[in-house]
Write a protein that holds these residues in place. Structure first.
Motif, PDB file in Angstrom:
ATOM      1  N   HIS A 183      -0.795  -4.967  14.643  1.00  0.00           N
ATOM      2  CA  HIS A 183      -0.130  -5.580  13.343  1.00  0.00           C
ATOM      3  C   HIS A 183      -0.668  -7.143  13.150  1.00  0.00           C
ATOM      4  N   THR A 189      -0.995  -5.024   1.388  1.00  0.00           N
ATOM      5  CA  THR A 189      -0.290  -4.695   2.589  1.00  0.00           C
ATOM      6  C   THR A 189      -0.227  -3.217   2.994  1.00  0.00           C
ATOM      7  N   ASP A 190      -0.191  -2.197   2.107  1.00  0.00           N
ATOM      8  CA  ASP A 190      -0.312  -0.794   2.113  1.00  0.00           C
ATOM      9  C   ASP A 190      -1.696  -0.345   2.823  1.00  0.00           C
ATOM     10  N   LEU A 231      -1.428  -0.948   6.698  1.00  0.00           N
ATOM     11  CA  LEU A 231      -0.522  -0.117   7.515  1.00  0.00           C
ATOM     12  C   LEU A 231      -1.141   1.297   7.370  1.00  0.00           C
ATOM     13  N   LEU A 232      -1.595   1.705   6.124  1.00  0.00           N
ATOM     14  CA  LEU A 232      -2.100   3.095   6.134  1.00  0.00           C
ATOM     15  C   LEU A 232      -3.870   3.352   6.152  1.00  0.00           C
ATOM     16  N   ILE A 288      -1.103   1.687  11.907  1.00  0.00           N
ATOM     17  CA  ILE A 288      -0.371   2.613  12.355  1.00  0.00           C
ATOM     18  C   ILE A 288      -1.419   3.661  13.247  1.00  0.00           C
ATOM     19  N   GLY A 326      -2.414   8.973   8.179  1.00  0.00           N
ATOM     20  CA  GLY A 326      -0.769   9.775   8.482  1.00  0.00           C
ATOM     21  C   GLY A 326      -1.275  10.876   9.063  1.00  0.00           C
ATOM     22  N   GLY A 355       3.502   8.048  11.024  1.00  0.00           N
ATOM     23  CA  GLY A 355       2.354   8.930  10.463  1.00  0.00           C
ATOM     24  C   GLY A 355       2.764   9.987   9.685  1.00  0.00           C
ATOM     25  N   LEU A 383       4.161   9.106   6.289  1.00  0.00           N
ATOM     26  CA  LEU A 383       3.239   8.665   5.403  1.00  0.00           C
ATOM     27  C   LEU A 383       2.670   9.747   4.816  1.00  0.00           C
ATOM     28  N   VAL A 384       2.339  10.678   5.691  1.00  0.00           N
ATOM     29  CA  VAL A 384       1.933  12.304   4.976  1.00  0.00           C
ATOM     30  C   VAL A 384       3.176  12.658   4.209  1.00  0.00           C
TER      31      VAL A 384
END
Lengths: 367, 289
Positions: A39, A116-117, A120-121, A206, A257, B104, B107-108
């Motif tokens: 982070h 910022t998205d 994280l992603l 993440i 994700g 995660g 997010l998916v």
């Protein structure tokens, strides 16, 4: 190379690069540091951007690694003041640094490609568009950075394998032999920071945490050897990355994700089905031990009363529930198992030890 | 005072105050029991629950979303306990693992939801970093309805929680149901986390638990005082941060509140009597002279 191939290649390289230092994080009980570092490196990137005004500058990379190490030393400094414990220090330092970064971005860098998205992603799907051309070389930036990180991590681990192993499993001995624990700690944290920075641009913070912790944790359940744990972690990480990519393609969802999700699935599989430590193996072993123990009790009981005056009474089927406090159904199963195993013989109600059963009981009573 | 005449701002202030009190109070237990990072893992783990709750009902009602969030945070806590109890994977690894995997998965689900044509889900993204300005009366009602009973439960089990926090072995020897009380306390922490989702967001919610408690710890050695202080710290930082963010442009609420909390904690670390760093330094100098 097609962009599908490239995205997968980036994912594989990054996954392997993350899993390697992750093994040591898991073994040294510092897994949450990966969360903190992944982070806070954002702050370094933002500050580096303000200085250079160039998102491609290598200074950004250096700044980010520096903030990663700064996070670690801030946590240590706070812990050493004794004002708060280490877990609270981690839980305090990284949200603050991350918040500063988020606010700086939204206030002053809103028009830049830094949102910022994405932090994280990650934006793995777009990674192939950001290319580096250098002579005949034409590669996606993320692939190049990922490969350098992977080679660096691999090289360090191969070169310092013995030292790392020693410092991880026996800190005291390592210190007496002259390996400074502080040096090893900060060295590892620097490597984690470099890996996190290299990876996070492509896959997001993440997923960095997921790739650093989940595959080594799964591998930890599968083996007792460090070298095998390293290999297995990399294999699990790579497999999860590829599976995650195809899952994301199939359902048209976030790539990072679904990769993180797949590392979780991999851990879950290890958690349930690991040959020696999985829940299933554990359950099977417990139940086998329970029945073995019960049979041993039965032979001991029979041996005790063998040839005595009350043998007829004591060695009858119905007496077990009274003497050993067994439920009738449980007793019947134990008798059946013992008979099948050749430990006892049944003669109507009367139970008798076989030669094998007597030996087992005698051995057990000597223990 | 003109500030509070505005309806939105009044709601924002009320909601953040409620959130600050509840998370400050429960954060004390989390910090003292060395579970500061549990909050981080569980707040991240709430994300899939929020999305599933929305997918199932199609509504953005705060109560439903909070129920979903609490459900998945609970599941995460349960998994965490079973992984640390049955395997040799240590707590830090299981925390990081559950945090990343649940988030995660969230997010998916979120990205899957975005393919659907109904536009109502647009607001779900604000759960990442929080958006206090979007708070309406209904949100505040739900927060109060959940927060006040939580505080009451803490008051009711005050003695038990106190023993459990400082000396779990002694608590067990007294015949207290230690596991049951732990689960209850963890559930209350989950309630605190769930309350903050809309204001602070899942990413930074853990700071809302840790910072007020860490700051309050420096001023006192008594649990009662610490909890009251932490509640006040949490509430004031929450209100100030939320108001700044609601009035300024481009400031997400979560980070703003966290920075207010950070400032408060820094002041406490430096200036608190007895424990504070400046206090310590002066005493050391006096001793040298």
């Amino acid at each position: 190379m097609s962009s599908t191939m490239e995205v997968q290649l980036i994912a594989i390289v990054v996954a392997a690069a993350c899993a390697l230092p992750g093994v040591f994080l898991v073994l040294r009980r510092m897994a949450m540091m990966s969360d903190a570092i992944s982070h806070t490196v954002l702050l370094g990137i933002v500050l580096g951007y303000f200085v250079t005004r160039d998102l491609a500058s290598p200074l950004l990379f250096a700044g980010a690694v520096a903030t990663g190490v700064l996070t670690v030393s801030l946590v240590e400094m706070l812990t050493r003041t004794n004002l708060i414990k280490e877990d609270a220090a981690i839980g305090l330092v990284f949200p603050v640094l991350f918040s500063i970064a988020v606010i700086l971005i939204s206030r002053y860098a809103g028009n830049v490609h830094l949102d910022t998205d994405a932090v994280l992603l990650g934006e793995l799907a777009f990674a192939p568009f950001d290319r580096i051309t250098w002579g005949w070389l034409d590669l996606p930036r993320a692939l190049l950075i990922g490969s350098i990180t992977l080679v660096l991590n691999l090289g360090l681990i191969v070169l310092l394998y013995k030292e790392l192993k020693l410092a991880t499993f026996d800190v005291g001995l390592a210190a007496t032999l002259g390996f400074s624990p502080v040096l090893v700690h900060y060295g590892l944290m620097t490597v984690v920071s470099i890996t996190a920075v290299g990876a996070f641009d492509a896959v997001g913070s993440i997923l960095v945490v997921a790739l650093m912790v989940a595959p080594p944790a799964a591998a930890y359940l599968l083996t007792d050897r460090l070298s095998r744990m390293l290999g297995l972690s990399v294999a699990i990480a790579v497999l999860s990355a590829v599976l995650g990519y195809w899952f994301a393609r199939w359902f048209n969802v976030s790539i990072a994700g679904s990769m993180a999700m797949m590392t979780g699935v991999a851990f879950l599989v290890a958690f349930l089905f690991a040959p020696a430590r999985g829940l299933v193996a554990l359950g099977v072993r417990r139940s086998r031990q329970r029945w073995e123990f019960a049979q041993q009790m039965l032979t001991l009981h029979l041996l005790n009363h063998e040839g005595t005056a009350e043998a007829d009474d004591e060695c009858s089927r119905n007496h077990l529930s009274h003497h050993l406090r067994w439920q009738p159904r449980f007793a019947a199963t134990v008798i059946r198992l013992a008979e099948q195993g050749g430990l006892i013989q049944c003669d109507g109600m009367r139970l008798m030890l076989t030669e094998q059963g007597r030996r087992l009981a005698q051995e057990a009573s000597l223990r | 005072m003109e500030l509070f005449a505005d309806y939105t701002l009044r709601m924002v202030a009320l909601g953040s105050a409620m959130l600050g009190i509840v998370s400050g109070v429960l954060g004390c237990f989390a910090v003292l029991r060395r579970q500061a990072l549990l909050g981080d893992a569980m707040s991240h783990a709430a994300l899939p629950g929020i999305v599933v709750a929305f997918m199932l009902t199609g509504q953005r009602d705060p109560l439903i979303l909070m129920l979903g969030a609490a459900g998945s945070a609970w599941l995460a806590a349960l998994l965490l306990m079973s992984v640390t109890r049955t395997t040799r994977v240590k707590e830090d690894s299981s925390l990081a693992l559950i945090l990343a995997v649940f988030f995660g998965t969230g997010l998916v689900l979120l990205s899957w939801l975005q393919q659907r044509p109904d536009a109502a889900q647009a607001g779900l993204r604000s759960f990442l970093f929080g958006q206090a300005a979007a708070m309406v009366a209904r949100d505040v009602q739900v927060m109060v309805a959940l927060g006040v009973p939580t505080l009451l439960v803490v008051a009711l089990f005050w003695k038990q929680f106190k023993v459990l926090t400082f000396d779990p072995e002694y608590a067990a020897s007294l015949g207290l149901p230690v596991r049951g009380l732990s689960v209850l306390l963890t559930s209350l922490i989950i309630v605190a986390i769930v309350l903050g989702l809309q204001t602070v967001g899942v990413v930074l919610m853990s700071a809302m638990l840790v910072a007020p408690a860490a700051a309050a710890r420096q001023w006192t050695d008594r649990l009662g005082v610490m909890i009251v202080l932490a509640g006040c710290f949490g509430a004031s930082a929450g209100v100030v941060g939320a108001l700044i963010s609601a009035t300024a442009r481009g400031l997400a609420t979560g980070p703003t509140i966290v920075l207010c909390l950070g400032a408060l904690t820094l002041v406490s670390f430096l200036f608190a009597p007895n424990r504070g760093l400046i206090w310590r330094a002066t005493r050391k100098m006096q001793l040298q002279v």
